[in-house]
Design a protein around this motif. Structure first.
Motif, PDB file in Angstrom:
ATOM      1  N   THR A  46       3.881  12.292  39.673  1.00 46.77           N
ATOM      2  CA  THR A  46       3.963  11.514  38.439  1.00 46.77           C
ATOM      3  C   THR A  46       2.618  10.892  38.101  1.00 46.77           C
ATOM      4  OG1 THR A  46       6.304  11.028  38.823  1.00 46.77           O
ATOM      5  CG2 THR A  46       5.134   9.610  37.275  1.00 46.77           C
ATOM      6  N   GLU A  47       1.906  10.390  39.097  1.00 44.80           N
ATOM      7  CA  GLU A  47       0.567   9.820  38.873  1.00 44.80           C
ATOM      8  C   GLU A  47      -0.349  10.852  38.212  1.00 44.80           C
ATOM      9  OE1 GLU A  47      -1.377   8.168  42.223  1.00 44.80           O
ATOM     10  OE2 GLU A  47       0.098   6.590  42.570  1.00 44.80           O
ATOM     11  N   SER A  48      -0.303  12.079  38.720  1.00 44.30           N
ATOM     12  CA  SER A  48      -1.149  13.144  38.180  1.00 44.30           C
ATOM     13  C   SER A  48      -0.819  13.430  36.710  1.00 44.30           C
ATOM     14  CB  SER A  48      -0.975  14.413  39.012  1.00 44.30           C
ATOM     15  OG  SER A  48      -1.753  15.467  38.499  1.00 44.30           O
ATOM     16  N   LYS A  49       0.484  13.460  36.373  1.00 43.76           N
ATOM     17  CA  LYS A  49       0.897  13.717  34.990  1.00 43.76           C
ATOM     18  C   LYS A  49       0.454  12.593  34.059  1.00 43.76           C
ATOM     19  CE  LYS A  49       4.980  16.437  36.306  1.00 43.76           C
ATOM     20  NZ  LYS A  49       6.470  16.477  36.295  1.00 43.76           N
ATOM     21  N   VAL A  50       0.554  11.355  34.551  1.00 46.84           N
ATOM     22  CA  VAL A  50       0.160  10.200  33.739  1.00 46.84           C
ATOM     23  C   VAL A  50      -1.338  10.238  33.459  1.00 46.84           C
ATOM     24  CG1 VAL A  50      -0.110   7.690  33.739  1.00 46.84           C
ATOM     25  CG2 VAL A  50       2.061   8.719  34.452  1.00 46.84           C
ATOM     26  N   LYS A  51      -2.135  10.563  34.450  1.00 48.75           N
ATOM     27  CA  LYS A  51      -3.589  10.636  34.262  1.00 48.75           C
ATOM     28  C   LYS A  51      -3.957  11.688  33.221  1.00 48.75           C
ATOM     29  CE  LYS A  51      -4.830   9.007  38.909  1.00 48.75           C
ATOM     30  NZ  LYS A  51      -5.411   9.378  40.224  1.00 48.75           N
ATOM     31  N   GLU A  52      -3.288  12.834  33.275  1.00 51.63           N
ATOM     32  CA  GLU A  52      -3.553  13.896  32.300  1.00 51.63           C
ATOM     33  C   GLU A  52      -3.199  13.436  30.884  1.00 51.63           C
ATOM     34  OE1 GLU A  52      -1.474  17.399  33.397  1.00 51.63           O
ATOM     35  OE2 GLU A  52      -2.525  17.670  35.315  1.00 51.63           O
ATOM     36  N   LEU A  53      -2.072  12.723  30.759  1.00 51.27           N
ATOM     37  CA  LEU A  53      -1.628  12.260  29.444  1.00 51.27           C
ATOM     38  C   LEU A  53      -2.597  11.231  28.868  1.00 51.27           C
ATOM     39  CD1 LEU A  53       0.648  12.485  27.356  1.00 51.27           C
ATOM     40  CD2 LEU A  53       1.812  10.605  28.550  1.00 51.27           C
ATOM     41  N   LEU A  54      -3.055  10.301  29.680  1.00 49.62           N
ATOM     42  CA  LEU A  54      -4.001   9.295  29.211  1.00 49.62           C
ATOM     43  C   LEU A  54      -5.311   9.942  28.771  1.00 49.62           C
ATOM     44  CD1 LEU A  54      -3.442   6.512  31.895  1.00 49.62           C
ATOM     45  CD2 LEU A  54      -2.841   6.361  29.485  1.00 49.62           C
ATOM     46  N   ALA A  55      -5.775  10.914  29.538  1.00 44.91           N
ATOM     47  CA  ALA A  55      -7.014  11.606  29.180  1.00 44.91           C
ATOM     48  C   ALA A  55      -6.861  12.349  27.861  1.00 44.91           C
ATOM     49  CB  ALA A  55      -7.393  12.582  30.298  1.00 44.91           C
ATOM     50  N   GLN A  56      -5.687  12.908  27.617  1.00 41.46           N
ATOM     51  CA  GLN A  56      -5.423  13.647  26.384  1.00 41.46           C
ATOM     52  C   GLN A  56      -5.602  12.754  25.155  1.00 41.46           C
ATOM     53  OE1 GLN A  56      -1.546  15.506  26.285  1.00 41.46           O
ATOM     54  NE2 GLN A  56      -1.573  15.720  24.059  1.00 41.46           N
ATOM     55  N   TYR A  57      -5.221  11.487  25.275  1.00 38.71           N
ATOM     56  CA  TYR A  57      -5.300  10.572  24.139  1.00 38.71           C
ATOM     57  C   TYR A  57      -6.509   9.639  24.198  1.00 38.71           C
ATOM     58  CZ  TYR A  57      -0.795  12.143  22.462  1.00 38.71           C
ATOM     59  OH  TYR A  57       0.223  12.919  21.962  1.00 38.71           O
ATOM     60  N   GLY A  58      -7.395   9.859  25.127  1.00 37.63           N
ATOM     61  CA  GLY A  58      -8.624   9.078  25.187  1.00 37.63           C
ATOM     62  C   GLY A  58      -8.421   7.625  25.561  1.00 37.63           C
TER      63      GLY A  58
END
Length: 531
Positions: free
Chosen positions: A139-151
């Motif tokens: 879940t941590e990995s998915k959250v990091k990817e999502l935050l990076a996607q939206y800057g």
């Protein structure tokens, strides 16, 4: 003698998917249930804004830190309340359940946060008591990817369980570490009063009470204020911040303000408390139309114009229409465009503010407000040139935008206060100082004029003077400066005209005696001088 304790404030919003445990987490952190409505407590679902606060012990410098939480709804149909809760807030607490990971409303909330200018998040991974370490890591990995996607920058991730209390103390320490150092900026406190109203109700024994986050400025008991739109005059009878009566509030605080309203004025969510002087919240203006940068276009129709939208700004929700202007040149053209929004009802806004629009069934876009209340004289080309410069958002581009606008202004010479339709005052002061320093603008009394404009007016003055001096009386006695002003640019003030004439005389392009001017080769100069 007891030490003097000072207090710093910060307010953040919680965001995340429904049932991921935002309300339970806030209660575990603060001991306060933010579900203030009876039906919310019965249904265990937040339908409107909830509030709570966490008091930290004073530090070695005797500064007490108070962190306010706005618990916003996670359910899609309550999106407008979520938008009202996060307006004016720069950091959010994103709540994601470790057993489910990011869900549709997680993405929707994060998109909104990025559109309105929230640039950093602290993430709480809840319900870790239901999963193992591998699931938490995934879940941590998915959250990091999502935050990076939206800057959106990730400040920290804290795995927690509101049921067992595991990780709660670490999350508290992290909130203090990341948010206490930021506090409320001195710039925000020094700005003119601005507090969007997110609730308004009548309380027995008190009368009208409004709540909101004081985004900028200060507010004091006894102060006279205005609520806009509507120009409702009122006086502050009293204030509370999380249940504590206070006499003075500064930017960053959550407030309940008891108002004595004059002349039966009506106040509701979407209006704003601003200063009672002639300017509306300093740089802010009550407007019906906006020139905006639109990003994250998604499903917006790039051909249809106009198209119906709902705009969210601060705590206001307003219906309107969006018309496209033209695409921004460059690599971002596919995902960013200029638009003009016409609102059915006015809002209080200033250039640089962020906004969100909804369109269709569930489309969301947004960006920055570039111009408020577009002046009638502003051509489409100038809108384009100024907007492109503002989007670049650098000192050099803001100076360029300012110089363009001053040069095109029909008054020819302007005050900074006349230019707040496209930049807040602080940016105008910076841009004007830079333009004066490089010689593209000149200061005349308390006005600013483009050097190119002064030269163009000078050419017209000299041409007109040459024509007028063919008259016999004029050739003997000269032409009055006031006559020249009325026949060239009667929008110029007398001091500006005098300054331009003085510049021409200094350059020996014309001769001047008192309030009259002559051509350099006029024989009357010598005759009058001998008289």
């Amino acid at each position: 003698m007891s030490p003097v304790i000072t207090t710093s404030y910060c307010t953040i919003a919680t965001a995340g998917h429904v049932d991921h445990g935002k309300t339970s987490l806030i209660k575990a952190l603060t001991g306060i249930n933010p579900d203030r409505l009876k039906e919310e407590q019965e249904r265990q679902m937040t339908t409107d804004l909830g509030f709570a606060h966490l008091d930290f012990e004073p530090n070695k410098e005797n500064v007490k830190f108070v962190l306010g939480f706005i618990d916003v709804p996670g359910h899609g149909k309550f999106l407008k309340n979520m938008l009202a809760g996060v307006g004016g807030i720069e950091t959010a607490l994103l709540v994601v359940a470790a057993d489910e990971g990011p869900m549709p409303q997680t993405v929707q909330h994060l998109k909104i946060l990025s559109l309105i200018g929230v640039r950093s998040c602290i993430v709480a991974l809840t319900k870790i008591d239901l999963v193992g370490e591998k699931e938490v890591a995934a879940t941590e990995s998915k959250v990091k990817e999502l935050l990076a996607q939206y800057g959106v920058a990730l400040l920290a991730i804290y795995p927690v369980s509101s049921q067992t209390g595991k990780g709660i103390d670490e999350l508290k320490a992290g909130l203090y570490q990341h948010l206490n150092t930021a506090g409320t900026s001195a710039t925000a406190i020094s700005q003119s009063l601005y507090m969007p109203v997110d609730r308004a109700f009548t309380k027995s024994g008190f009368g009208l009470v409004v709540t909101g986050t004081l985004v900028e400025g200060e507010l004091n008991t006894g102060e006279h204020i205005v609520v806009e739109p509507g120009a409702v005059k009122a006086r502050v009878r009293g204030m509370e911040s999380f249940g504590q009566a206070i006499d003075r509030a500064t930017a960053g605080q959550r407030l309940a303000v008891n108002l004595a309203v004059k002349d039966g004025g009506v106040i509701a969510r979407g209006q704003c408390i601003v200063a009672s002087d002639k300017t509306i919240g300093g740089d802010r203006t009550v407007v019906h139309n906006l020139i905006v940068e639109v990003v994250d276009l998604g499903g917006l129709d790039l051909v249809l114009s106009p198209q119906p939208i709902k705009l969210y700004h601060g705590t206001a929700e307003a219906k309107g229409t969006l018309r496209w202007l033209e695409k921004v040149p460059g690599d971002s053209a596919a995902s960013k465009q200029f638009g003009q929004i016409f609102l059915d009802e006015p809002i209080v806004a200033q250039p640089g503010n962020r906004y969100v629009i909804r369109y269709g069934d569930d489309g969301i876009a947004g960006g920055a407000i570039l111009l408020v209340d577009r002046p009638r004289w502003l051509t489409r080309q100038l809108v384009h040139d100024v907007s492109v410069a503002l989007i670049e958002d650098s000192a050099a581009s803001r100076k360029r935008a300012f110089a363009l606008a001053v040069a095109a202004h029909p008054l020819k010479a302007v005050k900074l206060s006349q230019m707040t339709w496209f930049m807040p005052m602080a940016s105008l002061e910076e841009a004007s100082a830079s333009a004066l320093a490089d010689g593209s603008l000149v200061a005349i009394a308390d006005l600013l004029m483009a050097v190119s404009t002064r030269e163009q007016i000078g050419v017209k003055i000299l041409a007109l003077l040459q024509t007028l001096m063919t008259n016999e009386d004029n050739s003997r006695f000269g032409v009055s400066i006031e006559t020249m002003r009325k026949k060239t640019f009667n929008t110029l003030t007398r001091p500006v005209m005098q300054a331009i004439v003085a510049d021409l005389a200094q350059k020996r392009l014309l001769a001047r005696e008192g309030d009259r001017v002559f051509t350099i080769d006029s024989a009357a100069i010598g005759e009058n001088a001998d008289a």
